[in-house]
Design an enzyme around this catalytic site. Structure first.
Site, PDB file in Angstrom:
ATOM      1  N   ASN A   1       0.876  -1.175   0.000  1.00  0.00           N
ATOM      2  CA  ASN A   1       0.000   0.000   0.000  1.00  0.00           C
ATOM      3  C   ASN A   1       0.907   1.217   0.000  1.00  0.00           C
ATOM      4  O   ASN A   1       1.449   1.604   1.036  1.00  0.00           O
ATOM      5  CB  ASN A   1      -0.916  -0.020   1.229  1.00  0.00           C
ATOM      6  CG  ASN A   1      -1.892   1.138   1.263  1.00  0.00           C
ATOM      7  OD1 ASN A   1      -1.816   2.060   0.446  1.00  0.00           O
ATOM      8  ND2 ASN A   1      -2.798   1.125   2.207  1.00  0.00           N
TER       9      ASN A   1
ATOM     10  N   ARG B   1      -2.603  -2.190  -3.522  1.00  0.00           N
ATOM     11  CA  ARG B   1      -3.807  -1.385  -3.335  1.00  0.00           C
ATOM     12  C   ARG B   1      -3.732  -0.196  -4.282  1.00  0.00           C
ATOM     13  O   ARG B   1      -2.766   0.563  -4.282  1.00  0.00           O
ATOM     14  CB  ARG B   1      -3.911  -0.875  -1.898  1.00  0.00           C
ATOM     15  CG  ARG B   1      -5.168  -0.043  -1.678  1.00  0.00           C
ATOM     16  CD  ARG B   1      -5.064   0.821  -0.441  1.00  0.00           C
ATOM     17  NE  ARG B   1      -6.273   1.614  -0.246  1.00  0.00           N
ATOM     18  CZ  ARG B   1      -6.320   2.754   0.411  1.00  0.00           C
ATOM     19  NH1 ARG B   1      -5.218   3.243   0.960  1.00  0.00           N
ATOM     20  NH2 ARG B   1      -7.446   3.417   0.548  1.00  0.00           N
TER      21      ARG B   1
ATOM     22  N   HIS C   1     -12.912   2.732  -0.116  1.00  0.00           N
ATOM     23  CA  HIS C   1     -12.876   1.706   0.945  1.00  0.00           C
ATOM     24  C   HIS C   1     -13.512   0.406   0.471  1.00  0.00           C
ATOM     25  O   HIS C   1     -14.010  -0.389   1.280  1.00  0.00           O
ATOM     26  CB  HIS C   1     -13.612   2.175   2.217  1.00  0.00           C
ATOM     27  CG  HIS C   1     -13.005   3.358   2.891  1.00  0.00           C
ATOM     28  ND1 HIS C   1     -13.759   4.318   3.528  1.00  0.00           N
ATOM     29  CD2 HIS C   1     -11.716   3.754   3.038  1.00  0.00           C
ATOM     30  CE1 HIS C   1     -12.964   5.246   4.038  1.00  0.00           C
ATOM     31  NE2 HIS C   1     -11.707   4.917   3.753  1.00  0.00           N
TER      32      HIS C   1
ATOM     33  N   ARG D   1     -12.257  15.565   7.188  1.00  0.00           N
ATOM     34  CA  ARG D   1     -13.045  15.905   6.009  1.00  0.00           C
ATOM     35  C   ARG D   1     -14.473  16.251   6.405  1.00  0.00           C
ATOM     36  O   ARG D   1     -15.049  15.648   7.298  1.00  0.00           O
ATOM     37  CB  ARG D   1     -13.067  14.747   5.004  1.00  0.00           C
ATOM     38  CG  ARG D   1     -11.706  14.354   4.461  1.00  0.00           C
ATOM     39  CD  ARG D   1     -11.837  13.169   3.508  1.00  0.00           C
ATOM     40  NE  ARG D   1     -10.535  12.608   3.188  1.00  0.00           N
ATOM     41  CZ  ARG D   1     -10.294  11.309   3.094  1.00  0.00           C
ATOM     42  NH1 ARG D   1     -11.268  10.426   3.308  1.00  0.00           N
ATOM     43  NH2 ARG D   1      -9.077  10.876   2.788  1.00  0.00           N
TER      44      ARG D   1
ATOM     45  N   GLU E   1      -8.389  -5.353   5.218  1.00  0.00           N
ATOM     46  CA  GLU E   1      -8.195  -4.997   3.815  1.00  0.00           C
ATOM     47  C   GLU E   1      -6.996  -5.716   3.210  1.00  0.00           C
ATOM     48  O   GLU E   1      -7.009  -6.084   2.023  1.00  0.00           O
ATOM     49  CB  GLU E   1      -8.043  -3.482   3.694  1.00  0.00           C
ATOM     50  CG  GLU E   1      -9.320  -2.732   4.068  1.00  0.00           C
ATOM     51  CD  GLU E   1      -9.151  -1.228   4.083  1.00  0.00           C
ATOM     52  OE1 GLU E   1      -9.367  -0.609   3.028  1.00  0.00           O
ATOM     53  OE2 GLU E   1      -8.796  -0.691   5.151  1.00  0.00           O
TER      54      GLU E   1
END
Length: 403
Positions: free
Chosen positions: A10, A94, A183, A244, A387
C-alpha cells in the site's frame, strides 16, 4: 503456481505499508511500514509475525520508494522470507481509483498502468503514489505477477440511479464525473464476513456497512453487491470524518471563493484537512473527543452529535434503499472500538429493529461479534476489517486462475 505467499503493498506519497501472507491458511508472516520516505528522518518498522519476534525499527534517510522496497526486502530476507523466494506467488497492490474501467482485480501490465495514469485527474493524491509502488515492485521483481486491487471496484455494481450526479451527462462523461466510492476492499470483506457471522450466504443477506476510521464511508450491500455508498467522485463526500467535512451544499465553495476570497487550493485544504471532527473541535481522535465530553467540553460534545447525526441519516437512507436489512456492521478504528458511537448511532431507531445490548456493546475484542439483543429484528455487528487479507485473497485467486 507453486508459491503460496502474497506480498501486499500500500504505497502512499511518502509511505509504504506492507504485509506478507501465506494463503494456505491466510496467516501473516510479516508486516511493516516505511514512513517519511524522501526525508532525512525516514523510519522503517518491521515485525516478523511468523517467528513471533520483536519489531525492528531503523531510522535514517530513505531517498525514494525504490530504496524503501529494497529496505523491506532486506528485512524480509533476515527472517528467511526474501522476495527472491520461490514461495512468493505474487505482489498485490492497493490502488485507490480504478474508475469504471476496472471492476475486479487485474494483472498489471503497461496498458493497466497507462489507464491508472489516465485516472490521476480524479485521484491526484492517491493514484500517483500507488503507481510509484507498482513501478518500484515491477522493477525489483519483473518476473513476478503483480495485481492491482482497486478501492472503487466493489462499488461498480451501483445502479446508474445511485452512481450518477444530476448534472448534464455529456459534461459528466467528458470529465469522468460520477460517484465511484472508496474503501471498497473493506466493504467487500466486512459485508461477506457479516453474512458468515449470521450463518448465511452473502447473496442471502442485506447489510449496511459503516467503515468508521479517520476516513469514513457507508455502503448499502444487497445480496453481496453494493447498491449505494456514501463517498462519491472523491473521498470527500458523505459522512463526517476525522478531517473531512463530508456532505455540504456545493454553493459553500462558491461562497468561500466569492465572499471569503479563498483560492481553490485553500478551500480544498479546508474541506479535506481542516474540517470534520478536527475542524469542529480541534481533535480528530474519537478517544480524545470522548474524554473531553466526559469533562464537560461543549465543543467536543457538539462535534460528536454532528458526527452521529450524519451517521444516523445514512443508516436510515440505506435502510430505505435496501428495503429490508439483516445487519448493520460497524468496522475500522472508530467502528470497532468506540462503543458510544455504536450506541448513539442506533439510539431511537428501535422502530427499524435496531438496538444494542449495553453489556455486549461494551465488550472489546478482535473477532466478529453481535452486539444487539437476541430478540432484535436487525443484527448490529462489530466486524474487524482486514483490507490486506482481502487484497491478498483477490490477488492469489486471480494469479491461480491465470496459471
Amino acid at each position: 503456481m507453486t508459491g503460496t505467499r502474497v506480498l501486499v503493498l500500500n504505497s502512499g506519497s511518502s509511505s509504504l505499508k506492507y504485509q506478507l501472507l501465506d494463503m494456505r491458511d491466510s496467516s501473516r508472516l510479516a508486516a511493516g511500514l516505511v514512513e517519511r520516505i524522501g526525508e532525512q528522518t525516514s523510519r522503517l518498522k518491521h515485525t516478523p509475525l511468523a517467528a513471533g519476534g520483536d519489531a525492528r525499527e531503523a531510522d535514517g534517510p530513505i531517498a525514494d520508494h525504490d530504496a524503501a522496497l529494497k529496505a523491506v526486502a532486506q528485512e524480509l530476507a533476515r527472517d528467511g522470507l526474501g522476495l527472491d523466494s520461490p514461495d512468493l506467488a505474487a505482489i498485490g497492490h492497493r490502488v485507490v481509483h480504478g474508475g469504471m474501467f476496472f471492476t475486479e482485480p487485474t494483472v498489471i501490465d503497461d496498458a493497466v498502468i497507462a489507464e491508472i495514469e489516465r485516472l490521476i485527474p480524479v485521484a491526484p493524491l492517491h493514484n500517483p503514489a500507488n503507481l510509484t509502488g507498482i513501478r518500484t515492485a515491477r522493477a525489483l521483481r519483473p518476473d513476478l505477477p503483480q495485481v492491482a486491487v482497486f478501492d472503487t471496484a466493489f462499488h461498480t455494481t451501483m445502479p446508474e440511479s445511485a452512481a450518477r450526479y444530476a448534472i448534464d451527462p455529456r459534461i459528466a462523461d467528458r470529465h469522468r464525473i460520477r460517484r465511484y466510492g472508496f474503501h471498497g476492499t473493506s466493504h467487500a470483506y466486512v459485508s461477506r464476513a457479516t453474512a458468515e457471522l449470521l450463518g448465511k450466504a452473502p447473496e442471502d443477506v442485506n447489510v449496511i456497512v459503516l467503515h468508521l476510521g479517520n476516513g469514513a464511508s457507508a455502503s448499502a450491500v444487497r445480496g453481496g453487491r453494493c447498491v449505494d455508498t456514501s463517498m462519491g467522485l472523491t473521498p470527500l463526500e458523505g459522512l463526517v470524518m476525522g478531517t473531512r467535512s463530508g456532505d455540504l451544499d456545493p454553493a459553500v465553495i462558491f461562497h468561500l471563493a466569492r465572499v471569503g476570497g479563498m483560492s481553490m487550493d485553500e478551500i480544498d485544504t479546508l474541506l479535506n484537512k481542516r474540517s470534520g471532527l478536527f475542524g469542529l473541535c480541534g481533535d480528530n481522535d474519537m478517544r480524545e473527543i470522548r474524554r473531553r465530553i466526559d469533562e464537560g467540553d461543549e465543543a467536543a460534545a457538539l462535534a460528536f452529535d454532528i458526527y452521529v447525526h450524519r451517521l444516523k441519516k445514512y443508516i436510515g437512507a440505506y435502510y430505505a434503499v435496501l428495503g429490508t436489512v439483516d445487519a448493520v456492521a460497524f468496522t475500522a478504528g472508530v467502528g470497532e472500538n468506540a462503543a458510544p458511537v455504536r450506541e448513539a448511532a442506533v439510539a431511537g431507531l428501535e422502530g427499524l429493529g435496531l438496538a444494542v445490548d449495553p453489556g455486549r456493546n461494551a465488550v472489546r475484542g478482535d473477532r466478529p461479534r453481535i452486539v444487539s439483543p437476541d430478540a432484535a429484528r436487525v443484527a448490529v455487528a462489530v466486524v474487524p476489517t482486514d483490507e490486506e487479507l482481502e487484497i491478498a485473497t483477490q490477488t492469489y485467486a486471480l494469479v491461480g486462475k491465470n496459471t
